[in-house]
Enzyme design. Sequence first.
Site, mmCIF file in Angstrom:
data_model
loop_
_atom_site.group_PDB
_atom_site.id
_atom_site.type_symbol
_atom_site.label_atom_id
_atom_site.label_comp_id
_atom_site.label_asym_id
_atom_site.label_seq_id
_atom_site.Cartn_x
_atom_site.Cartn_y
_atom_site.Cartn_z
ATOM 1 N N ARG A 108 83.499 -12.607 20.312
ATOM 2 C CA ARG A 108 84.720 -11.646 21.105
ATOM 3 C C ARG A 108 83.371 -11.104 20.826
ATOM 4 O O ARG A 108 82.678 -10.993 21.256
ATOM 5 C CB ARG A 108 85.247 -11.162 19.415
ATOM 6 C CG ARG A 108 85.539 -10.170 20.379
ATOM 7 C CD ARG A 108 87.371 -10.500 20.882
ATOM 8 N NE ARG A 108 88.432 -9.272 21.033
ATOM 9 C CZ ARG A 108 89.789 -8.926 21.972
ATOM 10 N NH1 ARG A 108 89.512 -9.912 22.844
ATOM 11 N NH2 ARG A 108 89.745 -8.162 21.758
ATOM 12 N N THR A 163 94.068 -14.613 28.151
ATOM 13 C CA THR A 163 94.119 -15.825 27.664
ATOM 14 C C THR A 163 94.370 -17.205 28.119
ATOM 15 O O THR A 163 95.162 -17.919 28.345
ATOM 16 C CB THR A 163 94.544 -15.768 26.174
ATOM 17 O OG1 THR A 163 95.672 -15.987 25.948
ATOM 18 C CG2 THR A 163 93.631 -14.092 25.841
ATOM 19 N N THR A 186 89.232 -16.253 26.263
ATOM 20 C CA THR A 186 89.996 -14.756 27.576
ATOM 21 C C THR A 186 89.091 -14.745 27.836
ATOM 22 O O THR A 186 88.171 -14.192 27.640
ATOM 23 C CB THR A 186 91.195 -13.697 26.711
ATOM 24 O OG1 THR A 186 91.776 -13.197 26.676
ATOM 25 C CG2 THR A 186 89.729 -12.992 25.237
ATOM 26 N N GLU A 211 90.716 -11.357 29.677
ATOM 27 C CA GLU A 211 92.353 -10.306 28.586
ATOM 28 C C GLU A 211 92.956 -10.335 30.250
ATOM 29 O O GLU A 211 93.316 -11.454 30.034
ATOM 30 C CB GLU A 211 91.361 -9.132 28.578
ATOM 31 C CG GLU A 211 92.158 -7.831 27.746
ATOM 32 C CD GLU A 211 93.568 -7.655 28.132
ATOM 33 O OE1 GLU A 211 93.347 -6.908 29.247
ATOM 34 O OE2 GLU A 211 94.319 -7.341 26.595
ATOM 35 N N GLU A 216 87.776 -6.927 28.380
ATOM 36 C CA GLU A 216 88.351 -7.259 26.897
ATOM 37 C C GLU A 216 88.237 -5.228 26.230
ATOM 38 O O GLU A 216 88.590 -5.512 25.379
ATOM 39 C CB GLU A 216 87.340 -7.516 26.200
ATOM 40 C CG GLU A 216 88.080 -8.799 25.522
ATOM 41 C CD GLU A 216 89.440 -9.442 26.117
ATOM 42 O OE1 GLU A 216 90.441 -9.945 25.488
ATOM 43 O OE2 GLU A 216 88.990 -10.605 26.862
ATOM 44 N N ASP A 273 91.513 -3.440 24.686
ATOM 45 C CA ASP A 273 92.463 -3.701 23.746
ATOM 46 C C ASP A 273 92.310 -3.101 22.843
ATOM 47 O O ASP A 273 92.653 -2.788 21.574
ATOM 48 C CB ASP A 273 92.032 -5.075 23.426
ATOM 49 C CG ASP A 273 92.429 -6.100 23.416
ATOM 50 O OD1 ASP A 273 93.566 -6.123 24.992
ATOM 51 O OD2 ASP A 273 92.129 -7.278 24.059
ATOM 52 N N SER A 293 92.391 -8.353 18.688
ATOM 53 C CA SER A 293 92.871 -8.447 19.445
ATOM 54 C C SER A 293 93.305 -9.681 19.179
ATOM 55 O O SER A 293 93.997 -9.244 17.820
ATOM 56 C CB SER A 293 92.009 -10.256 19.649
ATOM 57 O OG SER A 293 92.276 -11.211 20.061
ATOM 58 N N SER A 294 95.129 -10.478 18.991
ATOM 59 C CA SER A 294 95.979 -10.729 19.203
ATOM 60 C C SER A 294 96.010 -12.109 19.026
ATOM 61 O O SER A 294 96.663 -12.708 18.590
ATOM 62 C CB SER A 294 96.694 -10.350 19.425
ATOM 63 O OG SER A 294 97.255 -9.468 20.276
ATOM 64 N N GLY A 296 98.961 -14.907 25.634
ATOM 65 C CA GLY A 296 100.079 -13.940 26.324
ATOM 66 C C GLY A 296 100.187 -13.084 25.416
ATOM 67 O O GLY A 296 100.763 -11.882 25.411
#
Length: 596
Positions: free
Chosen positions: A113, A407, A425, A427, A451, A454, A478-479, A501
């Site tokens: 990340r 992503t 990703t 983003e 990013e 986020d 993050s998701s 998504g």
Amino acid sequence: MPSKRMRWLLPSLLIVPLYGWGFDYAMPSISPESESGYEEKPGWSADSFAVAAANPLATDAGYQILKAGGNAVDAVIAVQMVLGLVEPQSSGLGGGAFLLYYDGDDVRAYDGRETAPAAVDGGLFMQDGEPLAFMDAVASGRSVGVPGTLRLMEKVHAAHGSLPWEDLFVPAMTLAEEGFAVSERLHLSLANDDALRNNERARDFYYDAEGEPIAVGETLKNPALAAILKRIAEEGSAAFYQGDVAQDIVDQVVQHPARPGAMTLDDLESYDAIIRDPICTPWQQWDVCGFPPPSSGHITIMQILGMLDQQPLLEAPLDDGVTSSGWLHQFLEASRLAFADRNYYIADPDFVEAPGGDWSTMLAPDYLAKRSALIGQESMGDNAEHGRPGDIETSWAAQPTQPEYGTSHISIVDAEGRSVAMTTTIEQAFGSRIMSDGGTDLPGGFLLNNELTDFAFEPEQNGEPVANRVEPGKRPRSSMSPTLIFDHDSGELVGSLGSPGGAAIIHYTARTLMALRDWGMNAQTALNLPHAVTLGDDVWVEKGRFPDATIDALRERGHDISERELTSGLQAIMRLEDGTLFGGADPRREGVVMGD
């Protein structure tokens, strides 16, 4: 032998030994799909190994690496490098990733990340006491986090790779030098994005003099990216995090004409990918392994599924091939409760303590039973509140809902049973809309992420800090939800899946897991199901995919419904009872599965 569909993807191979290394890449003549909307896909069978990715050229690169004797880690690196070229709107060198790897014995979580530069603070996205407009923050130097994908790739390859590092870059370098046919999806993404045209490098590379995007089927070469990849292949990640490439990244960020960022060469050189312990959650006959914080994906997914398992069914989950209104109501209400916890508790674990000192408190059956009991016959709307999973009350403030995007996802199972699930990703589509040529002064290059958007734009709410606020060196929540599934009794690998998504990744993945476990669906049929999403307030249902009666029934229960395109990019590979594999690729994107 490959299935008929797999063989169709491999016509007219041309061996292109451009680099004199050990891997001879056969450049496939694969035409882009005609549409980027919804296109039915059949699913793909394989006997021993399979690769699923969001673009046929990327899938083929991983397939060829496996055929050449590489393993799942080797293949995922080749796939990622090609995706960054052919699907630049979604991932690439300028972004980050989460990777789960199963080596046949253990699961490891590799955290690539992006991080906030050392010079930022909680006011990064504030101006005159108010948060910036979202797109003003996105298309700026302020949004760019220190990229992590390449350091992640290097670390996982050093630990688990089989083929030489340089061989894994041959497919992407070859396609960058020889060119690839622009797909409909890339063309439409370019056509629909006004902000990218404001970046001179990107405008000159992707658009003509009249501002029209490069046409579908036109051959696109990327000389700058080819040169950068060649250096990385020969010198390792230091060629990216130091020297000319790093200097150009910093220059593009700090010299942004509207809102410059604060990234430095030290930020880049000091970046490290982190090996974390995955969270593996028992779920009836399966153990579902996912990514820990700073991802909110696994915890939120398993909260939703854990609450649903304790709900009496209002009606059968499926109604004429789509999810029923009764099941959707319970799914959406469980999502509201899970997102309330997510927005309150989850952030980078190096900065935020888990409730009760352990993230597993949020998945404890007794806790989820209490949360599930809050689901009634009518929607709670935007009134869902966080629970108290730990013994110690925290003093965080809930983060208001913000947009999340973007992503791509890669799933691989190799012939030895090793598996990768990686979500990657930059983003938003095209990230920060800043393009770096790595100091090559050649056309093309790669896009930098956005990013940092986020993070919570407002660092406090009512005088209390938000857990996911901006802090130096911190990784934004993050998701992304790369997922590996194992049989609870035998410990054998069952499957690999994930999706892009934004925050909706959580819904896409949770619903797919339910369809795979309980509804008798194969990987492709599960991915074909229509989507319904709520982040805690309004409900979005996939446009044109639900009967009016289903939508009307949800509205009668108090859900505020709107229809929209919900372009997931699910990939899934499942092991069948006979030991063979069956893979699915999302009909909403260009992905395919290949294997033998």
